[in-house]
Structures are given as C-alpha cells and as structure tokens.
Design a protein around this motif. Structure first.
Motif, PDB file in Angstrom:
ATOM      1  N   SER A   8       0.831  -1.201   0.000  1.00 13.39           N
ATOM      2  CA  SER A   8       0.000   0.000   0.000  1.00 13.39           C
ATOM      3  C   SER A   8       0.869   1.257   0.000  1.00 13.39           C
ATOM      4  O   SER A   8       2.066   1.198   0.277  1.00 13.39           O
ATOM      5  CB  SER A   8      -0.920  -0.002   1.218  1.00 13.39           C
ATOM      6  N   VAL A   9       0.257   2.391  -0.314  1.00 13.12           N
ATOM      7  CA  VAL A   9       0.990   3.657  -0.355  1.00 13.12           C
ATOM      8  C   VAL A   9       0.242   4.724   0.438  1.00 13.12           C
ATOM      9  O   VAL A   9      -0.939   4.578   0.742  1.00 13.12           O
ATOM     10  CB  VAL A   9       1.177   4.160  -1.812  1.00 13.12           C
ATOM     11  N   LEU A  10       0.969   5.798   0.768  1.00  6.64           N
ATOM     12  CA  LEU A  10       0.380   6.911   1.510  1.00  6.64           C
ATOM     13  C   LEU A  10       0.550   8.167   0.662  1.00  6.64           C
ATOM     14  O   LEU A  10       1.615   8.405   0.100  1.00  6.64           O
ATOM     15  CB  LEU A  10       1.109   7.057   2.852  1.00  6.64           C
ATOM     16  N   PHE A  11      -0.505   8.955   0.537  1.00  4.24           N
ATOM     17  CA  PHE A  11      -0.417  10.147  -0.308  1.00  4.24           C
ATOM     18  C   PHE A  11      -1.419  11.193   0.169  1.00  4.24           C
ATOM     19  O   PHE A  11      -2.201  10.946   1.088  1.00  4.24           O
ATOM     20  CB  PHE A  11      -0.684   9.788  -1.775  1.00  4.24           C
ATOM     21  N   SER A  12      -1.402  12.337  -0.472  1.00  3.70           N
ATOM     22  CA  SER A  12      -2.446  13.335  -0.225  1.00  3.70           C
ATOM     23  C   SER A  12      -2.949  13.875  -1.559  1.00  3.70           C
ATOM     24  O   SER A  12      -2.185  14.447  -2.331  1.00  3.70           O
ATOM     25  CB  SER A  12      -1.915  14.486   0.622  1.00  3.70           C
ATOM     26  N   ALA A  13      -4.220  13.670  -1.820  1.00  4.14           N
ATOM     27  CA  ALA A  13      -4.809  14.146  -3.073  1.00  4.14           C
ATOM     28  C   ALA A  13      -4.862  15.676  -3.060  1.00  4.14           C
ATOM     29  O   ALA A  13      -4.817  16.321  -4.098  1.00  4.14           O
ATOM     30  CB  ALA A  13      -6.211  13.565  -3.253  1.00  4.14           C
ATOM     31  N   GLU A  14      -4.950  16.235  -1.841  1.00  2.57           N
ATOM     32  CA  GLU A  14      -5.093  17.674  -1.715  1.00  2.57           C
ATOM     33  C   GLU A  14      -3.766  18.404  -1.975  1.00  2.57           C
ATOM     34  O   GLU A  14      -3.724  19.367  -2.732  1.00  2.57           O
ATOM     35  CB  GLU A  14      -5.582  18.002  -0.302  1.00  2.57           C
ATOM     36  N   THR A  15      -2.688  17.928  -1.323  1.00  4.38           N
ATOM     37  CA  THR A  15      -1.415  18.631  -1.461  1.00  4.38           C
ATOM     38  C   THR A  15      -0.565  18.074  -2.602  1.00  4.38           C
ATOM     39  O   THR A  15       0.376  18.725  -3.049  1.00  4.38           O
ATOM     40  CB  THR A  15      -0.567  18.499  -0.164  1.00  4.38           C
ATOM     41  N   GLY A  16      -0.877  16.866  -3.050  1.00  5.29           N
ATOM     42  CA  GLY A  16      -0.083  16.258  -4.121  1.00  5.29           C
ATOM     43  C   GLY A  16       1.080  15.428  -3.610  1.00  5.29           C
ATOM     44  O   GLY A  16       1.756  14.743  -4.370  1.00  5.29           O
ATOM     45  N   ASP A  17       1.280  15.458  -2.293  1.00  5.91           N
ATOM     46  CA  ASP A  17       2.349  14.652  -1.682  1.00  5.91           C
ATOM     47  C   ASP A  17       2.141  13.171  -1.967  1.00  5.91           C
ATOM     48  O   ASP A  17       1.053  12.651  -1.747  1.00  5.91           O
ATOM     49  CB  ASP A  17       2.288  14.826  -0.149  1.00  5.91           C
ATOM     50  N   GLY A  18       3.185  12.493  -2.414  1.00  3.43           N
ATOM     51  CA  GLY A  18       3.103  11.038  -2.583  1.00  3.43           C
ATOM     52  C   GLY A  18       2.410  10.593  -3.863  1.00  3.43           C
ATOM     53  O   GLY A  18       2.288   9.397  -4.116  1.00  3.43           O
ATOM     54  N   ILE A  19       1.948  11.550  -4.661  1.00  3.60           N
ATOM     55  CA  ILE A  19       1.241  11.189  -5.899  1.00  3.60           C
ATOM     56  C   ILE A  19       2.175  10.486  -6.891  1.00  3.60           C
ATOM     57  O   ILE A  19       1.789   9.513  -7.535  1.00  3.60           O
ATOM     58  CB  ILE A  19       0.621  12.449  -6.561  1.00  3.60           C
ATOM     59  N   ASP A  20       3.430  10.970  -6.962  1.00  4.84           N
ATOM     60  CA  ASP A  20       4.383  10.333  -7.887  1.00  4.84           C
ATOM     61  C   ASP A  20       4.568   8.857  -7.540  1.00  4.84           C
ATOM     62  O   ASP A  20       4.543   7.995  -8.414  1.00  4.84           O
ATOM     63  CB  ASP A  20       5.751  11.029  -7.830  1.00  4.84           C
ATOM     64  N   GLY A  21       4.743   8.592  -6.245  1.00  9.15           N
ATOM     65  CA  GLY A  21       4.912   7.216  -5.782  1.00  9.15           C
ATOM     66  C   GLY A  21       3.677   6.382  -6.093  1.00  9.15           C
ATOM     67  O   GLY A  21       3.775   5.226  -6.516  1.00  9.15           O
ATOM     68  N   LEU A  22       2.514   6.981  -5.888  1.00 10.39           N
ATOM     69  CA  LEU A  22       1.262   6.280  -6.173  1.00 10.39           C
ATOM     70  C   LEU A  22       1.208   5.870  -7.647  1.00 10.39           C
ATOM     71  O   LEU A  22       0.882   4.739  -7.986  1.00 10.39           O
ATOM     72  CB  LEU A  22       0.081   7.194  -5.820  1.00 10.39           C
ATOM     73  N   LEU A  23       1.559   6.809  -8.524  1.00 10.55           N
ATOM     74  CA  LEU A  23       1.482   6.521  -9.958  1.00 10.55           C
ATOM     75  C   LEU A  23       2.513   5.472 -10.374  1.00 10.55           C
ATOM     76  O   LEU A  23       2.222   4.614 -11.203  1.00 10.55           O
ATOM     77  CB  LEU A  23       1.683   7.813 -10.767  1.00 10.55           C
ATOM     78  N   ARG A  24       3.715   5.562  -9.788  1.00 13.29           N
ATOM     79  CA  ARG A  24       4.745   4.564 -10.122  1.00 13.29           C
ATOM     80  C   ARG A  24       4.290   3.167  -9.704  1.00 13.29           C
ATOM     81  O   ARG A  24       4.403   2.212 -10.464  1.00 13.29           O
ATOM     82  CB  ARG A  24       6.063   4.911  -9.418  1.00 13.29           C
ATOM     83  N   THR A  25       3.739   3.088  -8.480  1.00 10.47           N
ATOM     84  CA  THR A  25       3.266   1.788  -7.993  1.00 10.47           C
ATOM     85  C   THR A  25       2.161   1.247  -8.891  1.00 10.47           C
ATOM     86  O   THR A  25       2.124   0.076  -9.249  1.00 10.47           O
ATOM     87  CB  THR A  25       2.729   1.916  -6.546  1.00 10.47           C
ATOM     88  N   LEU A  26       1.257   2.142  -9.277  1.00 14.16           N
ATOM     89  CA  LEU A  26       0.142   1.756 -10.146  1.00 14.16           C
ATOM     90  C   LEU A  26       0.667   1.195 -11.463  1.00 14.16           C
ATOM     91  O   LEU A  26       0.228   0.154 -11.959  1.00 14.16           O
ATOM     92  CB  LEU A  26      -0.726   2.988 -10.396  1.00 14.16           C
ATOM     93  N   SER A  27       1.647   1.897 -12.010  1.00 13.14           N
ATOM     94  CA  SER A  27       2.260   1.509 -13.268  1.00 13.14           C
ATOM     95  C   SER A  27       2.889   0.111 -13.153  1.00 13.14           C
ATOM     96  O   SER A  27       2.690  -0.750 -14.013  1.00 13.14           O
ATOM     97  CB  SER A  27       3.330   2.547 -13.589  1.00 13.14           C
TER      98      SER A  27
END
Ligand code: GTP
Ligand code: MG
Length: 431
Positions: free
Chosen positions: A349-368
C-alpha cells in the motif's frame, strides 16, 4: 421523492445500540457518521442516545423502557424524528412510532434519502427511485386522515401512518401497493434498456487497448479529489457523504508512458443498503470489469481498517473481490502517525495526499508497476496476410522481439491481460 423534509430543518434524536465486543470509541464513531449523514440530508441532531444491549430487541430495537425514555427525551428537546443506527424491521418501526409518538426511521432511510437528493442523470435517478420503492413496499401501511396532514414531514412516505390513525383502509392499501409495484416494474424495464445501451458502450471499450482502473473506497475518502488531481477532470468534490453518484471516466498518462482509463465510483459505507447495491448493480458491474482497483482510504479516519472491511464487503457483493487492488491511504497531510503502521499491515500500500499532491508520484509509479505485472508476455506467429494484426500488436502492446519465418511474422510481445483474447488465435505460447 424524498423521505426527509427540507422546507425546514428537522430536529433529530440519534439512537445506537452498543453490542458486546464493540468499543465505546467505535460506537461513537458510528454515531458521528450517522450525524454526518443527517447533516448531509439537511437536518439537525439535537440529542444522541446509546444503549448497551446483548442484542437489539426484536420488537423495539432498544428495550421497551429505553423506548419510553426516548419518548420523554423527544418531548423535552422537541424533536421531530428519531433515527436509529441500524435497519429497523417494518414491525420495529411501527412499534417505535407508537411509543415515541413521532416518526422513527433508520440509517437505511437516511442514506436512501441522500442518494435521492444527489442523483443527477436519468439512470441515477431511476436507480435511486427503485431502491426507495423496494424499501418502502414492505413498509406500506393503511393511510389514515392524519397521514395526509403529516404527509410533508420527514419519513411521512416511508414510515407510513403515525400513531392514532384509524385502522388500515384495506382497499386503499391494496391500491397503493399495486401502484407502487407497477412503478417498480416500469423503472426496472427502463433500467434494463439503459443497461443494454451501457453494455454496447462497454464492448467498445473492451476492444480498446487501454488498461482500466476503478477508484473505489469509503464515502468521503477523497476519490474524486484524486481523479481531479490526476486528470484535471473537474468533478465535484465536497466534504459531505455521497457527493458522487454518477461516475466519470477520464484518460490518464502514467509516468511509464502508458495511457489508462480511470473511473471514479460512488462511495461505499458501512451497512450500505442492499436495495442500493441492487439498484446500482449495472453501474457497479463496470467496477468488476476493471483491470485493477485503486482503493482510496481516508488515512485520517478513526477506523480506517473498519472502512476497508466495509468496502471489501460491498466489492464481494458486486463480484469485484477477486480483482487486483492497490490500497492507497489518502489525507497524509492530516493523518495521524499511526497511519504508517497501516502501510505495514497492508503490504504494497501507499500513503499520499490528493489535496497537497504529496506522494502522488509514488502512487502513480506503484500503479504503473502493478499494471505491468498484470500483463502477459506472449509468443505469436502472424501470417503475412495479416499485417493488420502485426500493426495492432505494435499499437496496443509492446513488441519485444520480431522475426520473419516461413509461416509468418514471429513476435514476442507484452499484452494487457484483457487484450490477449483479441490475439488468441495467433498465440503459440506464453511466458
Ligand atoms: N486534508 C485533506 N483533505 C482531503 C484530501 N483529499 C480529499 N480531501 C477532502 O475530503 C473531502 C471528500 O473528498 P471527495 O474527493 O469529495 O471524496 P469522495 O471519496 O469522492 O467522496 P464521495 O463521492 O462522497 O464518496 C473533501 O472535503 C476533500 O477536500 C487530502 O489529501 N487531505
Ligand atoms: Mg466523489
């Protein structure tokens, strides 16, 4: 059609039962959620009551003595309606209204009412109305004079006649019931037609080369905020429950260069009324057909694991429980430090914030990465006459090796899981 009065803000008393093995914190969190549902529906909570019980009372949900106390409390705070945190049987509802002298409704009715308020498209409206009618049918009662006077108040339709109304006008009841059933049949056939249309659209999408991703999760977890952040979709996000009823699909370019289709979904909730799951089945079927679920969890919630379980329950109900799933904890900006331990509890699993954008890059890489893992590498021989197939492989898959043999072009390619079927007749092996 609604169950809750909106020309003024009703005063509501909330009631929950604390069963053995449930912590006080959890019961309070459930009542907080019910209070939020009430607020979303447009009414005010003026008091809340919790009773410890071994199990709910079969006749009155809370004990009879407690019901009497509730009557007195309701008089004191001048409440219009009492709302119970579980689905009441029609008999419990009737008995409670007799004792309370006011409308008694349950969590299910409140959720149905909010859905009714939020539906926008024809299909959404028809789905919600059908769910409401399914809820209402077993609760129809003979109408007395007083009901028509009271018709405008909360629950007037769903709860039926208030106490003191004269015995059921049997024929009127039968007429009401027949009318309701006819309306349900009409809605069912309308929905069937819409569903056929949807299936045609879906077939077209199936032959599309893109991976499909469904964003699922508990209501208010931040699913729409994430879709907006990723695609600039501009869909409505709000700090209220069930903001999204009509899901949207958008294209997204992943960092690896791949293009995928991402869909938002209606939020789930603990004890999501089964009438709603039934009515929304055709919309939810699309979730079951996606390549991967992006499960957004509110990392700042008191009970994220319980919310995850509730989402898994609904997913199982719609046949989407076997799918690949990426659990993503949102609201990292306000999540407590304990959320970090959840990352260990849910491997991958990953941790991110949709509001601030924090962790979004990691989320997308994991998704990929997860999507790549779903692909299969296949070996094909395509006859020279079928240049179209070779072209399709280049366009939709990733060609790794290509050579020319007597029988045709020999290709080793990475193809999306769902796309393999399309090339099946040329496949000679897979790795
Ligand atoms: N602090 C904080 N708030 C967030 C974050 N992401 C979303 N929110 C807020 O959470 C609330 C719900 O967001 P939505 O995107 O509407 O949630 P949803 O999951 O689509 O909800 P429904 O459609 O109602 O099921 C909004 O008030 C958002 O502003 C985040 O990363 N941090
Ligand atoms: Mg939403």
């Amino acid at each position: 059609m609604s169950l809750i009065e909106r020309s003024f803000r009703e005063k509501i008393v909330l009631v929950g039962v604390m069963l053995p093995g449930r912590s006080e914190e959890l019961v309070e969190a459930h009542l907080d959620e019910l209070a939020q549902l009430i607020d979303t529906a447009g009414a005010d909570v003026v008091a809340r009551v919790v009773q410890r019980r071994r199990e709910p009372d079969a006749a009155t949900y809370v004990g009879k003595g407690k019901a009497q106390e509730l009557h007195e409390l309701s008089e004191t705070v001048d409440s219009d309606t009492v709302v119970f945190d579980d689905e009441l049987t029609p008999a419990q509802q009737r008995n409670l209204e007799k004792i309370l002298g006011r409308t008694a409704i349950d969590r299910t009715a409140v959720i149905l009412d909010i859905f009714a308020q939020n539906a926008r498209t024809d299909e959404g409206k028809a789905q919600v109305e059908l769910a409401l009618l399914r809820y209402r049918l077993p609760r129809l009662r003979g109408r007395g004079k007083q009901l028509s006077q009271q018709a405008g108040t909360m629950g007037g339709g769903a709860a039926g006649a208030p106490i003191g109304s004269r015995g059921p006008g049997e024929t009127q009841l039968e007429i009401d019931r027949r009318r309701l059933v006819r309306r349900m049949q009409k809605l069912e056939s309308e929905l069937k037609a819409l569903r056929r249309h949807r299936q045609v659209q879906r077939k077209q999408r199936h032959t599309s080369p893109f991976h499909t991703i469904s964003i699922v999760g508990y209501t208010n977890a931040g699913k729409s905020t994430l879709l907006n952040r990723l695609t600039g979709a501009g869909v409505l996000t709000e700090n209220r429950l069930f903001a999204t009823l009509d899901p949207r699909t958008r294209r997204l370019h992943l960092p690896g260069g791949e293009t995928v289709l991402v869909s938002d979904t209606v939020g789930f909730i603990r004890k999501l009324p089964h009438q709603l799951v039934e009515a929304f089945r055709s919309t939810l079927e699309e979730v079951a057909e996606s390549d991967i679920l992006l499960h957004v969890v509110d990392g700042s919630a008191v009970n994220p694991v319980e919310q995850i379980d509730a989402v898994h329950e609904v997913l199982a109900e719609i046949g989407a429980d076997g799918l690949a799933e990426l659990v993503a904890f949102n609201k990292a900006d306000i999540a407590p430090p304990e959320t970090k331990s959840l990352l260990e509890q849910f491997p991958g699993s990953v941790l991110f914030s949709a509001e601030t954008g924090d962790g979004i890059d990691g989320l997308l890489r994991t998704l990929s990465d997860r999507l790549r893992a779903l692909d299969s590498v296949v070996e094909l021989v395509v006859p020279y006459a079928r240049g179209d197939v070779v072209a399709a492989l280049h366009r939709e898959g990733e060609v790794l090796v290509e050579s020319h043999e007597e029988a045709g072009t020999r290709i080793r390619a990475r193809v999306a899981g769902a796309g393999v079927a399309q090339f099946q007749e040329f496949v000679i092996g897979s790795a």
